[in-house]
Design a protein around this motif. Structure first.
Motif, PDB file in Angstrom:
ATOM      1  N   SER A   8     -36.742 -26.867   9.853  1.00 40.16           N
ATOM      2  CA  SER A   8     -37.136 -25.691   9.096  1.00 40.16           C
ATOM      3  C   SER A   8     -37.203 -26.010   7.607  1.00 40.16           C
ATOM      4  O   SER A   8     -36.975 -27.137   7.191  1.00 40.16           O
ATOM      5  N   GLY A  34     -44.730 -24.031  15.442  1.00 45.40           N
ATOM      6  CA  GLY A  34     -44.656 -22.578  15.416  1.00 45.40           C
ATOM      7  C   GLY A  34     -45.902 -21.907  14.863  1.00 45.40           C
ATOM      8  O   GLY A  34     -46.345 -20.872  15.374  1.00 45.40           O
ATOM      9  N   ASN A  38     -48.199 -18.946  16.477  1.00 44.42           N
ATOM     10  CA  ASN A  38     -48.496 -17.741  15.706  1.00 44.42           C
ATOM     11  C   ASN A  38     -50.000 -17.473  15.652  1.00 44.42           C
ATOM     12  O   ASN A  38     -50.441 -16.329  15.795  1.00 44.42           O
ATOM     13  N   TRP A  59     -41.196 -16.211  18.283  1.00 37.91           N
ATOM     14  CA  TRP A  59     -39.900 -16.775  18.683  1.00 37.91           C
ATOM     15  C   TRP A  59     -39.657 -16.682  20.183  1.00 37.91           C
ATOM     16  O   TRP A  59     -39.049 -17.579  20.773  1.00 37.91           O
ATOM     17  N   GLU A  60     -40.131 -15.613  20.821  1.00 42.29           N
ATOM     18  CA  GLU A  60     -40.021 -15.517  22.288  1.00 42.29           C
ATOM     19  C   GLU A  60     -40.778 -16.658  22.946  1.00 42.29           C
ATOM     20  O   GLU A  60     -40.298 -17.284  23.887  1.00 42.29           O
ATOM     21  N   ILE A  62     -41.635 -19.572  21.525  1.00 39.38           N
ATOM     22  CA  ILE A  62     -40.959 -20.838  21.208  1.00 39.38           C
ATOM     23  C   ILE A  62     -39.769 -21.041  22.140  1.00 39.38           C
ATOM     24  O   ILE A  62     -39.563 -22.140  22.670  1.00 39.38           O
ATOM     25  N   ALA A  63     -38.999 -19.995  22.362  1.00 40.20           N
ATOM     26  CA  ALA A  63     -37.829 -20.102  23.248  1.00 40.20           C
ATOM     27  C   ALA A  63     -38.259 -20.453  24.669  1.00 40.20           C
ATOM     28  O   ALA A  63     -37.686 -21.363  25.289  1.00 40.20           O
ATOM     29  N   TYR A  80     -41.060 -25.104  12.394  1.00 38.12           N
ATOM     30  CA  TYR A  80     -41.361 -23.721  12.016  1.00 38.12           C
ATOM     31  C   TYR A  80     -40.329 -23.240  11.012  1.00 38.12           C
ATOM     32  O   TYR A  80     -39.204 -23.745  10.969  1.00 38.12           O
ATOM     33  N   ALA A  82     -37.502 -21.275  10.136  1.00 38.42           N
ATOM     34  CA  ALA A  82     -36.475 -20.651  10.979  1.00 38.42           C
ATOM     35  C   ALA A  82     -35.266 -20.297  10.123  1.00 38.42           C
ATOM     36  O   ALA A  82     -34.620 -21.181   9.557  1.00 38.42           O
ATOM     37  N   GLU A  86     -32.699 -16.097  13.336  1.00 39.71           N
ATOM     38  CA  GLU A  86     -33.666 -16.484  14.364  1.00 39.71           C
ATOM     39  C   GLU A  86     -33.141 -17.647  15.201  1.00 39.71           C
ATOM     40  O   GLU A  86     -33.316 -17.669  16.423  1.00 39.71           O
ATOM     41  N   LEU A  90     -32.447 -17.644  19.234  1.00 43.09           N
ATOM     42  CA  LEU A  90     -33.059 -18.706  20.028  1.00 43.09           C
ATOM     43  C   LEU A  90     -32.000 -19.441  20.838  1.00 43.09           C
ATOM     44  O   LEU A  90     -32.160 -19.658  22.044  1.00 43.09           O
TER      45      LEU A  90
END
Length: 175
Positions: A8, A34, A38, A59-60, A62-63, A80, A82, A86, A90
């Motif tokens: 990050s 990320g 997006n 984020w959902e 990415i997870a 990303y 972060a 967040e 995660l």
């Protein structure tokens, strides 16, 4: 044990360069950009800093991708912006599905003059200008623990191997 690296920092600090090279160090790895996730939204797109809903969706995804890659025996490198809250969400989501994974959180940092200089070296379409400084202020307001910060102000691209070794081996970055 597989690892998830979250690289990050403000725009222009070197997240992508560092993340891509880190992913190349592993025999089994996946690189999650990320910004790419997006920008998958076309109709109704809003930048994540303008829409909490957009940010949550990124984020959902990415997870979910991270979980899938770890379950496929890959180390994951996330590139990303972060913030600590967040990262916490995660980690909770990942640990609810996968127990044998270690999360490493690194916030790359440079002083503001160096940040603007690096941003100016990027391709014109990737330059963020004032957004870089807005992100610096946002990181400063989020109270990121010092142990997660890796200051690269006085390092150059030729020092990337040293940076990568620090990220891989410094236990302070383990979340």
């Amino acid at each position: 044990m597989k690892k998830i690296y979250i690289i990050s920092g403000p725009a222009g600090v070197g997240k992508s360069t560092t993340s891509k090279r880190l992913a190349e160090l592993f025999e089994q790895s996946a690189y999650i950009e990320g910004d790419l996730i997006n920008h998958m939204v076309i109709g109704g797109y809003l930048p994540p800093w303008e829409s909490e809903e957009s940010l949550l969706l990124v984020w959902e995804n990415i997870a979910d991708l991270s979980i899938n890659f770890v379950q496929a025996n890959k180390n994951v490198i996330i590139d990303y912006v972060a913030f600590p809250e967040e990262v916490e969400k995660l980690v909770q989501k990942i640990h609810a599905k996968v127990s044998d994974v270690e999360v490493i959180y690194v916030v790359l940092w440079v002083d503001q003059d160096e940040l603007l200089k690096r941003d100016a070296l990027r391709n014109k379409e990737h330059q963020m200008g004032e957004r870089c400084l807005e992100l610096v202020k946002e990181f400063e307001s989020k109270d990121v623990k010092e142990r997660f910060v890796l200051n690269t102000t006085h390092l150059s691209p030729t020092d990337l191997d040293e940076i990568l070794l620090n990220i891989k081996e410094n236990p302070a970055f383990i979340y």
